[in-house]
Write a protein that holds these residues in place. Structure first.
Motif, PDB file in Angstrom:
ATOM      1  N   GLU A   8     -56.272 -32.778   6.920  1.00 51.03           N
ATOM      2  CA  GLU A   8     -55.822 -33.242   5.600  1.00 51.03           C
ATOM      3  C   GLU A   8     -54.476 -32.611   5.240  1.00 51.03           C
ATOM      4  O   GLU A   8     -53.569 -33.287   4.742  1.00 51.03           O
ATOM      5  N   VAL A   9     -54.356 -31.307   5.525  1.00 45.61           N
ATOM      6  CA  VAL A   9     -53.091 -30.595   5.274  1.00 45.61           C
ATOM      7  C   VAL A   9     -51.952 -31.270   6.040  1.00 45.61           C
ATOM      8  O   VAL A   9     -50.883 -31.548   5.494  1.00 45.61           O
ATOM      9  N   VAL A  14     -46.990 -34.509   6.450  1.00 43.25           N
ATOM     10  CA  VAL A  14     -46.254 -35.645   7.044  1.00 43.25           C
ATOM     11  C   VAL A  14     -45.697 -36.546   5.939  1.00 43.25           C
ATOM     12  O   VAL A  14     -44.528 -36.956   5.962  1.00 43.25           O
ATOM     13  N   LEU A  15     -46.530 -36.845   4.937  1.00 43.72           N
ATOM     14  CA  LEU A  15     -46.078 -37.700   3.834  1.00 43.72           C
ATOM     15  C   LEU A  15     -45.017 -36.993   2.988  1.00 43.72           C
ATOM     16  O   LEU A  15     -44.054 -37.614   2.540  1.00 43.72           O
ATOM     17  N   PHE A  40     -59.980 -36.195  -1.633  1.00 45.07           N
ATOM     18  CA  PHE A  40     -60.417 -34.824  -1.359  1.00 45.07           C
ATOM     19  C   PHE A  40     -59.511 -33.915  -2.171  1.00 45.07           C
ATOM     20  O   PHE A  40     -58.510 -34.356  -2.727  1.00 45.07           O
ATOM     21  N   SER A  41     -59.883 -32.642  -2.278  1.00 46.09           N
ATOM     22  CA  SER A  41     -58.938 -31.706  -2.872  1.00 46.09           C
ATOM     23  C   SER A  41     -59.022 -30.422  -2.054  1.00 46.09           C
ATOM     24  O   SER A  41     -59.990 -30.203  -1.340  1.00 46.09           O
ATOM     25  N   LEU A  42     -57.982 -29.625  -2.085  1.00 44.62           N
ATOM     26  CA  LEU A  42     -57.914 -28.445  -1.227  1.00 44.62           C
ATOM     27  C   LEU A  42     -57.691 -27.211  -2.097  1.00 44.62           C
ATOM     28  O   LEU A  42     -56.982 -27.276  -3.099  1.00 44.62           O
ATOM     29  N   ASP A  43     -58.286 -26.076  -1.689  1.00 51.32           N
ATOM     30  CA  ASP A  43     -58.085 -24.865  -2.485  1.00 51.32           C
ATOM     31  C   ASP A  43     -56.749 -24.212  -2.146  1.00 51.32           C
ATOM     32  O   ASP A  43     -56.002 -24.672  -1.289  1.00 51.32           O
ATOM     33  N   GLU A 142     -44.868 -41.480  -1.166  1.00 46.52           N
ATOM     34  CA  GLU A 142     -45.262 -42.125   0.089  1.00 46.52           C
ATOM     35  C   GLU A 142     -46.777 -42.175   0.128  1.00 46.52           C
ATOM     36  O   GLU A 142     -47.441 -41.228  -0.327  1.00 46.52           O
ATOM     37  N   SER A 143     -47.316 -43.267   0.657  1.00 48.92           N
ATOM     38  CA  SER A 143     -48.772 -43.386   0.782  1.00 48.92           C
ATOM     39  C   SER A 143     -49.154 -43.758   2.200  1.00 48.92           C
ATOM     40  O   SER A 143     -48.496 -44.572   2.839  1.00 48.92           O
ATOM     41  N   ASP A 144     -50.237 -43.146   2.672  1.00 48.61           N
ATOM     42  CA  ASP A 144     -50.834 -43.477   3.967  1.00 48.61           C
ATOM     43  C   ASP A 144     -52.113 -42.659   4.083  1.00 48.61           C
ATOM     44  O   ASP A 144     -52.333 -41.735   3.290  1.00 48.61           O
ATOM     45  N   PHE A 145     -52.947 -42.964   5.049  1.00 50.38           N
ATOM     46  CA  PHE A 145     -54.200 -42.213   5.291  1.00 50.38           C
ATOM     47  C   PHE A 145     -55.063 -42.146   4.020  1.00 50.38           C
ATOM     48  O   PHE A 145     -55.845 -41.219   3.841  1.00 50.38           O
ATOM     49  N   GLY A 146     -54.899 -43.111   3.087  1.00 54.84           N
ATOM     50  CA  GLY A 146     -55.640 -43.039   1.829  1.00 54.84           C
ATOM     51  C   GLY A 146     -55.145 -41.947   0.898  1.00 54.84           C
ATOM     52  O   GLY A 146     -55.827 -41.543  -0.038  1.00 54.84           O
TER      53      GLY A 146
END
Length: 243
Positions: A8-9, A14-15, A40-43, A142-146
């Motif tokens: 995910e990171v 990349v985006l 998702f969310s990341l800490d 930019e959008s990709d991978f949802g």
């Protein structure tokens, strides 16, 4: 799950890089804030990695990035042509003027966009549409991978100054290397030919000295080993000499 989070990171980074490219902001120029919209969310362990990689001050996961993104729509000719050929002009015109966020919400919620052209009902699904993220002033997205990533592209004076300092440090490091200095050699740094660059170096002298192992930053003077550089559009002479 470390592996999943690292993927995910990577997708976010990349985006983010694509955003920097489209906004034409180089990596050494710090950016204030980025928003991430994803399922998702990341800490902070992961957002710190993202911030470091993309040289941004703050990473925020947002439910809603509408104020910074929109979408543009065009008809996909090979599917829309056979279905609605004679209405193509009207469909094009409707899509060109539609509120991109509202149309995207409708598409996400119902699977299609419905409207009328010349009194006839038109219904277009995702397959009928060419959808692109459109830029809103002051943001790059930019959008990709949802995932949608948005960077603030308006730079404060502090950020611009920090960008200059990073460029200056990079140029001095290059000159250290090109001069064949050893990693631990202490140096003196000289700057001349540009008052703006000189005053930025004066103001940030301690940081620059730490980074390039300099005992002294001398403004308004050259040494034998001086060279003209273009630093973010400002021409200045930088010089290095071993202490």
């Amino acid at each position: 799950d470390l592996e999943k989070h690292m993927e995910e990171v990577l997708n976010v980074v990349v985006l983010g890089r694509a955003c920097r490219n489209s906004a034409n902001i180089k990596n050494r120029q710090p950016i204030g804030k980025m928003y991430v919209k994803a399922d998702f969310s990341l800490d902070s362990f992961y957002t710190d990695i993202i911030a470091e990689e993309l040289n941004v001050k703050e990473v925020e996961f947002a439910e809603d990035v509408k104020k910074c993104t929109t979408y543009s729509f065009k008809p996909q000719l090979k599917t829309v042509g056979p279905k609605y050929g004679k209405f193509l002009g009207g469909i094009r015109e409707y899509l060109a003027n539609v509120d991109g966020n509202a149309a995207m919400d409708e598409l996400d919620a119902t699977g299609s966009v419905k409207f009328e052209v010349q009194g006839s009902q038109i219904e277009l699904t995702r397959d009928d549409l060419l959808i692109e993220s459109a830029q809103v002033d002051g943001f790059a997205s930019e959008s990709d991978f949802g995932i949608t990533v948005v960077l603030e592209t308006t730079l404060s004076d502090e950020l611009i100054e920090e960008g200059f300092v990073r460029e200056i440090i990079s140029k001095i490091q290059t000159m250290r290397k090109d001069s064949g200095f050893e990693v631990m050699d202490r140096i003196k740094v000289y700057v001349s030919g540009n008052d703006k660059v000189a005053s930025i170096m004066d103001k940030n002298a301690e940081l620059i000295k730490d980074e390039v192992l300099a005992d002294d930053v001398i403004t308004g003077a050259d040494c034998d080993n001086s060279k003209e550089w273009n630093i973010n559009g400002e021409k200045a002479n930088l010089g290095v000499e071993k202490v």
